[in-house]
Enzyme design. Sequence first.
Site, mmCIF file in Angstrom:
data_model
loop_
_atom_site.group_PDB
_atom_site.id
_atom_site.type_symbol
_atom_site.label_atom_id
_atom_site.label_comp_id
_atom_site.label_asym_id
_atom_site.label_seq_id
_atom_site.Cartn_x
_atom_site.Cartn_y
_atom_site.Cartn_z
ATOM 1 N N GLY A 32 1.121 -61.140 62.935
ATOM 2 C CA GLY A 32 -0.154 -61.844 62.944
ATOM 3 C C GLY A 32 0.017 -63.316 62.622
ATOM 4 C CG ASP A 34 5.105 -68.157 48.629
ATOM 5 O OD1 ASP A 34 4.615 -67.099 49.081
ATOM 6 O OD2 ASP A 34 5.524 -68.254 47.465
ATOM 7 C CB SER A 35 -0.229 -68.675 50.866
ATOM 8 O OG SER A 35 -0.079 -67.382 51.407
ATOM 9 C CG PHE A 54 -4.728 -60.093 46.899
ATOM 10 C CD1 PHE A 54 -5.661 -59.473 46.096
ATOM 11 C CD2 PHE A 54 -3.865 -61.004 46.333
ATOM 12 C CE1 PHE A 54 -5.733 -59.768 44.741
ATOM 13 C CE2 PHE A 54 -3.931 -61.296 44.991
ATOM 14 C CZ PHE A 54 -4.858 -60.677 44.198
ATOM 15 N N GLY A 55 -6.357 -62.128 49.245
ATOM 16 C CA GLY A 55 -7.082 -63.350 48.910
ATOM 17 C C GLY A 55 -8.482 -63.399 49.474
#
Length: 163
Positions: free
Chosen positions: A15, A73-74, A156-157
Amino acid sequence: MPGKKKLLIATTNRGKLNELRALLGDLPFSIVSMSEVGLTKDVEETGSSLEENARLKALTYSRLSGLLTVSDDSGLEVDALGGEPGHKSARYAGKDANDEDRRAFLLSKLQDVSKELWMARFRCVIALAEPNGCVELFEGVCNGRLVQDSRGNNGFGSVSYTH
């Protein structure tokens, strides 16, 4: 695309790869995936920040492939939790936890905190690395407030986040 330089997207997330291909499609590069260049090595995110993890992945894959490489990265940073989960967002509730587990764990840590203090941000750091070790970092931030009920379906976020 003959004649174009290759830009490696360092992710195994289909994705994310498709989104980045769409976003970067107008650049004068041929966007390639790790599988297209034969990379199977998994880089462990051992950094203590989003910046360190993005840099580590971009540099490792750039050196292995010999290509200009983009990595990221987040994470979700909650003010009332001192910035947690941050760079540990994916592993916040344990190695095998899913998005719902992480959301429930986060809300359990906030149970004694007034909802007015549930300020948070989703932060993403993107690293662009050259095989010679040169790295540039870019950051994006979306500020907001956590909510109790689940909304959305993009992980999740976004499940527990609104602005």
